[in-house]
Design a protein around this motif. Structure first.
Motif: not given
Length: 197
Positions: A27-56
């Motif tokens: 129930e705790s609202p704290i999620a220590p693994y995604l801190l402020p300034g955490a990086p991003t994957f070099e994928l937009t959600i659209t790119q991810f979805r296209e890649k995921f659907n093609k592979a699966n």
């Protein structure tokens, strides 16, 4: 329980941390693994979805829809897609670029004769999510990795394991749902190495 509220609130637990101590309860609202300034994957959600659907092709994801957010998540855009009545994918995106900061598959357990098939489908999506961010894995290897993650996280509420620049998070809330999240992390020298320099 309103399923849509659950699926949108649970990912919020993954994006509101300001300290690095472990979570003591689901129930705790704290999620220590995604801190402020955490990086991003070099994928937009659209790119991810296209890649995921093609592979699966048998595990396709529909288009993600944005969810309004405010407060601590003002620099993020949240989005989700329904896979079926008890299976969802959701994501936290960097506002502006829509690059992925966190992506999750959530399974809401069902009772009855369809439970085993529903659970296997959820595990197939979760294993495919692991493969999406570790492309060298075979289907069998990703299923083995998933099994280890789910076993380690069983009944803990929250469990995280890092592999290279990727962190896997299991949020096991028993009958209320099971989530696997995949997130990028910054690689840094360990404290031991720093002390020896």
């Amino acid at each position: 329980m309103n399923v849509w509220i659950y699926i949108f609130v649970l990912p919020a637990l993954f994006i509101t941390s300001s300290r690095a101590a472990p979570v003591s309860s689901p129930e705790s609202p704290i999620a220590p693994y995604l801190l402020p300034g955490a990086p991003t994957f070099e994928l937009t959600i659209t790119q991810f979805r296209e890649k995921f659907n093609k592979a699966n092709p048998l595990l396709a994801l529909k288009e993600f829809r944005a969810i309004s957010s405010s407060g601590a998540t003002a620099n993020l855009t949240r989005a989700a897609t329904k896979i079926n009545e008890n299976l969802y994918a959701s994501t936290a995106l960097e506002r502006g670029t829509l690059k992925i900061k966190s992506i999750q598959i959530t399974w809401l357990p069902i009772q009855g004769p369809g439970q085993k098939a529903a659970q296997e489908k959820a595990k197939s999506y979760m294993a495919a999510l692991i493969r999406a961010f570790t492309p060298g894995l075979t289907v069998a290897q990703s299923q083995l990795n998933l099994g280890k993650l789910l076993s380690a996280g069983k009944k803990q509420g929250y469990y995280a394991r890092s592999e290279g620049a990727v962190r896997y998070v299991v949020a096991d809330n028993g009958e209320n749902g099971l989530t696997l999240a995949v997130e990028p992390i910054k690689l840094a020298l360990s404290e031991t190495l720093k002390d020896n320099q």
